[in-house]
Design a protein around this motif. Structure first.
Motif, PDB file in Angstrom:
ATOM      1  N   TYR A  87       1.010  -1.055   0.022  1.00 60.15           N
ATOM      2  CA  TYR A  87       0.000  -0.194  -0.081  1.00 60.15           C
ATOM      3  C   TYR A  87       0.880   1.411   0.155  1.00 60.15           C
ATOM      4  O   TYR A  87       2.006   1.274   0.725  1.00 60.15           O
ATOM      5  CB  TYR A  87      -0.730  -0.054   1.277  1.00 60.15           C
ATOM      6  N   TYR A  88       0.494   2.217  -0.826  1.00 54.57           N
ATOM      7  CA  TYR A  88       1.147   3.431  -0.792  1.00 54.57           C
ATOM      8  C   TYR A  88       0.272   4.571  -0.398  1.00 54.57           C
ATOM      9  O   TYR A  88      -0.968   4.713  -1.019  1.00 54.57           O
ATOM     10  CB  TYR A  88       1.838   3.790  -2.025  1.00 54.57           C
ATOM     11  N   LEU A  89       0.691   5.726   0.344  1.00 53.05           N
ATOM     12  CA  LEU A  89      -0.215   6.644   0.543  1.00 53.05           C
ATOM     13  C   LEU A  89       0.294   8.016   0.527  1.00 53.05           C
ATOM     14  O   LEU A  89       1.739   8.086   0.614  1.00 53.05           O
ATOM     15  CB  LEU A  89      -0.607   6.474   2.154  1.00 53.05           C
ATOM     16  N   VAL A  90      -0.360   8.978   0.030  1.00 52.62           N
ATOM     17  CA  VAL A  90       0.453  10.372  -0.375  1.00 52.62           C
ATOM     18  C   VAL A  90      -0.541  11.302   0.262  1.00 52.62           C
ATOM     19  O   VAL A  90      -1.837  11.201   0.481  1.00 52.62           O
ATOM     20  CB  VAL A  90       0.568  10.500  -1.749  1.00 52.62           C
ATOM     21  N   ASN A  91      -0.002  12.544   0.520  1.00 48.74           N
ATOM     22  CA  ASN A  91      -0.532  13.647   1.352  1.00 48.74           C
ATOM     23  C   ASN A  91      -0.191  15.078   0.536  1.00 48.74           C
ATOM     24  O   ASN A  91       0.774  14.918  -0.199  1.00 48.74           O
ATOM     25  CB  ASN A  91      -0.182  13.925   2.820  1.00 48.74           C
ATOM     26  N   SER A  92      -1.087  16.036   0.711  1.00 51.94           N
ATOM     27  CA  SER A  92      -0.834  17.325   0.281  1.00 51.94           C
ATOM     28  C   SER A  92       0.442  17.776   1.071  1.00 51.94           C
ATOM     29  O   SER A  92       0.718  17.712   2.284  1.00 51.94           O
ATOM     30  CB  SER A  92      -2.036  18.495   0.528  1.00 51.94           C
ATOM     31  N   ILE A 102       5.371  10.510   0.789  1.00 48.45           N
ATOM     32  CA  ILE A 102       4.801   9.313   0.316  1.00 48.45           C
ATOM     33  C   ILE A 102       5.138   8.030   1.405  1.00 48.45           C
ATOM     34  O   ILE A 102       6.333   7.881   1.875  1.00 48.45           O
ATOM     35  CB  ILE A 102       5.174   8.769  -1.005  1.00 48.45           C
ATOM     36  N   PHE A 103       4.173   7.117   1.754  1.00 52.65           N
ATOM     37  CA  PHE A 103       4.292   6.281   2.830  1.00 52.65           C
ATOM     38  C   PHE A 103       4.003   4.844   2.419  1.00 52.65           C
ATOM     39  O   PHE A 103       3.191   4.800   1.272  1.00 52.65           O
ATOM     40  CB  PHE A 103       3.186   6.553   3.960  1.00 52.65           C
ATOM     41  N   HIS A 104       4.655   3.847   2.837  1.00 49.46           N
ATOM     42  CA  HIS A 104       4.563   2.394   2.394  1.00 49.46           C
ATOM     43  C   HIS A 104       3.941   1.621   3.434  1.00 49.46           C
ATOM     44  O   HIS A 104       4.409   1.708   4.570  1.00 49.46           O
ATOM     45  CB  HIS A 104       5.829   1.839   1.764  1.00 49.46           C
ATOM     46  N   SER A 105       3.223   0.705   3.255  1.00 52.07           N
ATOM     47  CA  SER A 105       2.695  -0.384   4.424  1.00 52.07           C
ATOM     48  C   SER A 105       2.213  -1.667   3.601  1.00 52.07           C
ATOM     49  O   SER A 105       2.118  -1.580   2.466  1.00 52.07           O
ATOM     50  CB  SER A 105       1.473   0.288   5.381  1.00 52.07           C
ATOM     51  N   GLN A 106       2.325  -2.813   4.478  1.00 47.96           N
ATOM     52  CA  GLN A 106       1.706  -3.812   4.146  1.00 47.96           C
ATOM     53  C   GLN A 106       0.597  -4.253   4.841  1.00 47.96           C
ATOM     54  O   GLN A 106      -0.057  -5.522   4.627  1.00 47.96           O
ATOM     55  CB  GLN A 106       2.659  -5.141   4.030  1.00 47.96           C
ATOM     56  N   ASP A 107       0.220  -3.387   5.734  1.00 47.08           N
ATOM     57  CA  ASP A 107      -1.281  -3.888   6.677  1.00 47.08           C
ATOM     58  C   ASP A 107      -1.962  -2.726   6.894  1.00 47.08           C
ATOM     59  O   ASP A 107      -2.875  -3.085   7.874  1.00 47.08           O
ATOM     60  CB  ASP A 107      -0.306  -4.614   7.856  1.00 47.08           C
ATOM     61  N   LEU A 108      -1.580  -1.702   6.522  1.00 49.30           N
ATOM     62  CA  LEU A 108      -2.703  -0.404   6.919  1.00 49.30           C
ATOM     63  C   LEU A 108      -2.572   0.185   8.082  1.00 49.30           C
ATOM     64  O   LEU A 108      -2.984   1.196   8.644  1.00 49.30           O
ATOM     65  CB  LEU A 108      -4.017  -0.834   6.457  1.00 49.30           C
ATOM     66  N   VAL A 109      -1.709  -0.686   9.084  1.00 49.22           N
ATOM     67  CA  VAL A 109      -1.379  -0.195  10.438  1.00 49.22           C
ATOM     68  C   VAL A 109       0.087   0.491  10.717  1.00 49.22           C
ATOM     69  O   VAL A 109       0.131   1.537  11.042  1.00 49.22           O
ATOM     70  CB  VAL A 109      -1.412  -1.376  11.493  1.00 49.22           C
ATOM     71  N   ASN A 110       0.948  -0.103   9.926  1.00 48.83           N
ATOM     72  CA  ASN A 110       2.342   0.095  10.321  1.00 48.83           C
ATOM     73  C   ASN A 110       2.753   0.670   8.830  1.00 48.83           C
ATOM     74  O   ASN A 110       2.830   0.211   7.938  1.00 48.83           O
ATOM     75  CB  ASN A 110       3.259  -1.087  10.790  1.00 48.83           C
ATOM     76  N   TRP A 111       3.363   2.066   9.050  1.00 50.44           N
ATOM     77  CA  TRP A 111       3.732   2.699   7.806  1.00 50.44           C
ATOM     78  C   TRP A 111       5.079   3.398   8.243  1.00 50.44           C
ATOM     79  O   TRP A 111       5.595   3.854   9.233  1.00 50.44           O
ATOM     80  CB  TRP A 111       2.712   4.034   7.850  1.00 50.44           C
ATOM     81  N   ALA A 171       9.422   3.810  -4.550  1.00 53.48           N
ATOM     82  CA  ALA A 171      10.496   4.139  -3.609  1.00 53.48           C
ATOM     83  C   ALA A 171      12.049   4.678  -4.486  1.00 53.48           C
ATOM     84  O   ALA A 171      12.690   4.959  -3.712  1.00 53.48           O
ATOM     85  CB  ALA A 171      10.706   2.849  -2.890  1.00 53.48           C
ATOM     86  N   LYS A 172      11.698   4.696  -5.790  1.00 51.19           N
ATOM     87  CA  LYS A 172      12.831   4.899  -6.412  1.00 51.19           C
ATOM     88  C   LYS A 172      12.894   6.324  -7.241  1.00 51.19           C
ATOM     89  O   LYS A 172      13.527   6.288  -8.533  1.00 51.19           O
ATOM     90  CB  LYS A 172      13.347   3.693  -7.391  1.00 51.19           C
ATOM     91  N   GLY A 173      11.848   7.043  -7.079  1.00 49.20           N
ATOM     92  CA  GLY A 173      11.730   8.349  -7.698  1.00 49.20           C
ATOM     93  C   GLY A 173      10.824   8.299  -8.723  1.00 49.20           C
ATOM     94  O   GLY A 173      10.154   7.430  -9.439  1.00 49.20           O
ATOM     95  N   TRP A 174      10.427   9.626  -9.102  1.00 45.84           N
ATOM     96  CA  TRP A 174       9.298   9.861 -10.300  1.00 45.84           C
ATOM     97  C   TRP A 174       9.776  10.872 -11.210  1.00 45.84           C
ATOM     98  O   TRP A 174      10.543  11.333 -11.095  1.00 45.84           O
ATOM     99  CB  TRP A 174       7.997  10.440  -9.161  1.00 45.84           C
ATOM    100  N   SER A 175       8.946  10.731 -12.213  1.00 48.59           N
ATOM    101  CA  SER A 175       9.050  11.493 -13.496  1.00 48.59           C
ATOM    102  C   SER A 175       8.987  12.835 -13.387  1.00 48.59           C
ATOM    103  O   SER A 175       8.492  13.282 -12.238  1.00 48.59           O
ATOM    104  CB  SER A 175       8.452  11.146 -14.764  1.00 48.59           C
TER     105      SER A 175
END
Length: 581
Positions: A87-92, A102-111, A171-175
């Protein structure tokens, strides 16, 4: 703040048609100021931030529980996407640099924060942006047809407008961004199973059809994945005004499309992002509409409850849905935790709730009752927040000695890259001052940490000998360029002074000053108990002396300062000081 979106509309007036206006962006923000030599630069070390909110003290976690919000402090407008187990999550991020955490999780609890989407000046042009302009409401999506992640957002600065960036690995950068050829805000992408793509967004109604203040529409376009551009002439209004235009709903926005059981669902925020914020939903047999509102709208809100309720959380909306690891649906959304005077200093935060989508429409579990601070973890998941590199929540302590080669991702700059003014090493963090102050709409030489609690304590050690009255270094509590406090070391004649100043509506008032000895490092401190803030210092690392008494945190709230960010705590230096003892 009865209608937070009234301020938003006012803020946007200079920008509507924003995409026809180009704001010049200098090739180097930092050529404007003269840097001090390294030997004169202030050095910060032993930073500590400690939260102590009663809601967490009174609601300790059981082993099968976790706290919401999952991201405390200024992490608003969340968007979430899933690819397999990830899972990936972004914010303003507005004028903060780098932008879009940008945050990463595999369980929606631990980010874990894995970086920022917009981390280069070619992507983020906020040099001349007020704190609450810049980057709004990012949306993150995964297109399985080409195995690519997309982030689309509105950037109110630098002539950018609506933009798309993409990557194979978040995790490796965006265009670099692709500018989109449409107006409006809050764009979101939707990818069909057959490879077709669409963009939905908030926009103004057709000229001459506006019925009331805050009347907006949701528009959809076909999107050309090869060209990364909307298809001209395909735009269509799919929501006019909101769920029931006869009731004059305001600020229908933040749209997301989902497909379930061969039916399309359009979920939007409505009511403005303040007291009347809600989440509503529509459905259709066709992705291009027509979309019919559900009869049970709103599906998420806190607007119906007593203002003085305990453990108050409010302003909920701007949600995004995903399927969880347990097969259930979950929604991330923004909300606030105001202080005892109902002021919002920590900003809009990222909350989460389970969602029951066993019927026709998704139902936020306990989304229409006063929010509670604790949730059950999904089956088989262990709460590791604050451990093993996972983001903390609840009451926690964050410390940093700045000896690592790279900064923690929680440290941000304002309007320009941090690397232009900082260095880290065994002695700590050195900030090379710009000839810009926190009151200017320009890149400033300060590192910022989000205020994440209503009650907190921050301390930092400062080694610094100012050379003139133009030199200052210390702590800043910053809601915006026009609303802030500064506690800093400066010079007058042959004496060194610690000064405390309050800036309100751009006007600075000296609150207190004291002569200090700078031959040894000095510890600076900020204490907040809700709306009451105190500033202090220590010369022996043990006993702190208050300076300026107790001051109000009113100017650090969005209620007083306006805008959309939370208060930031800054390690600040300038060679353009105008605060005189």
């Amino acid at each position: 703040m009865k209608n937070h979106r009234f301020n938003f509309a006012f803020l946007l007036k200079p920008y509507l048609g924003v995409f026809l206006v180009t704001i010049c962006y200098a090739s180097s923000a930092f050529a404007q100021g003269t840097k001090k030599s390294a030997k004169d630069a202030p050095v910060f070390s032993q930073f500590s931030y400690k939260g102590a909110d009663a809601i967490y003290q009174n609601n300790p976690l059981q082993p099968d529980e976790f706290y919401t919000p999952i991201l405390q402090g200024c992490y608003p407008d969340p968007s979430i996407v899933r690819k397999g187990k990830d899972y990936y999550l972004v914010n303003s991020s507005f004028a903060m640099f780098p932008g879009v955490p940008i945050f990463h999780s595999q369980d929606l609890v631990n980010w874990k924060q894995i970086g920022h989407v917009l981390d280069r000046t070619t992507q983020l042009k906020v040099e001349t942006s007020g704190i609450s302009a810049g980057v709004y409401a990012p949306d993150i999506k995964y297109n399985k047809n080409n195995d690519t992640f997309y982030m689309i957002t509105t950037q109110f600065s630098g002539g950018m407008g609506n933009i798309v960036v993409k990557t194979k690995d978040p995790a490796k950068g965006w265009s670099d961004p692709v500018k989109q050829q449409f107006n409006g805000i809050d764009p979101s992408l939707f990818f069909e199973d057959n490879g077709k793509a669409y963009v939905v967004h908030n926009d103004a109604p057709p000229k001459g059809t506006e019925q009331y203040e805050g009347h907006r529409v949701i528009k959809i376009w076909e999107y050309d994945v090869q060209k990364d551009q909307v298809v001209a002439g395909t735009d269509r209004i799919i929501v006019n005004g909101g769920t029931d235009i006869t009731q004059k709903p305001i600020w229908i926005e933040a749209p997301h499309i989902y497909k379930k059981n061969n039916r399309y669902y359009l979920m939007c925020a409505q009511g403005g992002t303040g007291d009347n914020h809600t989440e509503v939903i529509f459905s259709s047999d066709n992705v291009m509409g027509p979309y019919i509102p559900a009869k049970n709208n709103p599906i998420l809100t806190q607007r119906y409850f007593p203002k003085n309720r305990p453990n108050k959380m409010d302003w909920t909306g701007h949600a995004d849905l995903t399927e969880g690891p347990d097969g259930k649906y979950y929604a991330v959304f923004l909300g606030i935790r105001p202080n005892e005077k109902d002021r919002v200093n920590a900003g809009r935060e990222t909350f989460i709730l389970p969602v029951d989508w066993s019927g026709e429409f998704p139902v936020f579990e306990n989304g229409l009752v006063p929010l509670k601070p604790k949730l059950k973890v999904p089956a088989g998941i262990k709460n590791q927040t604050g451990q093993n590199g996972f983001f903390p929540n609840g009451n926690f302590t964050f410390t940093d000695n700045f000896t690592a080669k790279t900064l923690d991702y929680r440290w941000i700059g304002m309007r320009g890259p941090r690397e232009e003014f900082i260095s880290t090493g065994q002695t700590g963090l050195q900030i090379t001052p710009f000839a810009k102050s926190v009151k200017e709409v320009a890149p400033i030489s300060a590192l910022w940490y989000r205020q994440q609690h209503n009650n907190f304590e921050t301390t930092v050690t400062l080694k610094y000998a100012p050379k003139s009255e133009k030199d200052l270094a210390g702590l800043a509590c910053y809601q915006s360029e026009k609303f802030n406090y500064v506690l800093g070391l400066t010079k007058k004649g042959n004496e060194n002074y610690l000064v405390l100043a309050r800036t309100e509506k751009g006007n600075t008032t000296m609150l207190a000053s004291e002569k200090v000895d700078v031959r040894k490092p000095i510890q600076l401190q900020v204490l907040a108990q809700g709306d009451d803030y105190q500033f202090g210092y220590s010369t022996d690392s043990q006993t702190f002396k208050n300076i300026g008494g107790t001051v109000s945190g009113d100017i650090l709230s969005t209620n007083v300062a306006g805008g959309f960010t939370g208060s930031l705590i800054g390690l600040y230096a300038t060679s353009a000081n105008d605060i005189q003892p």
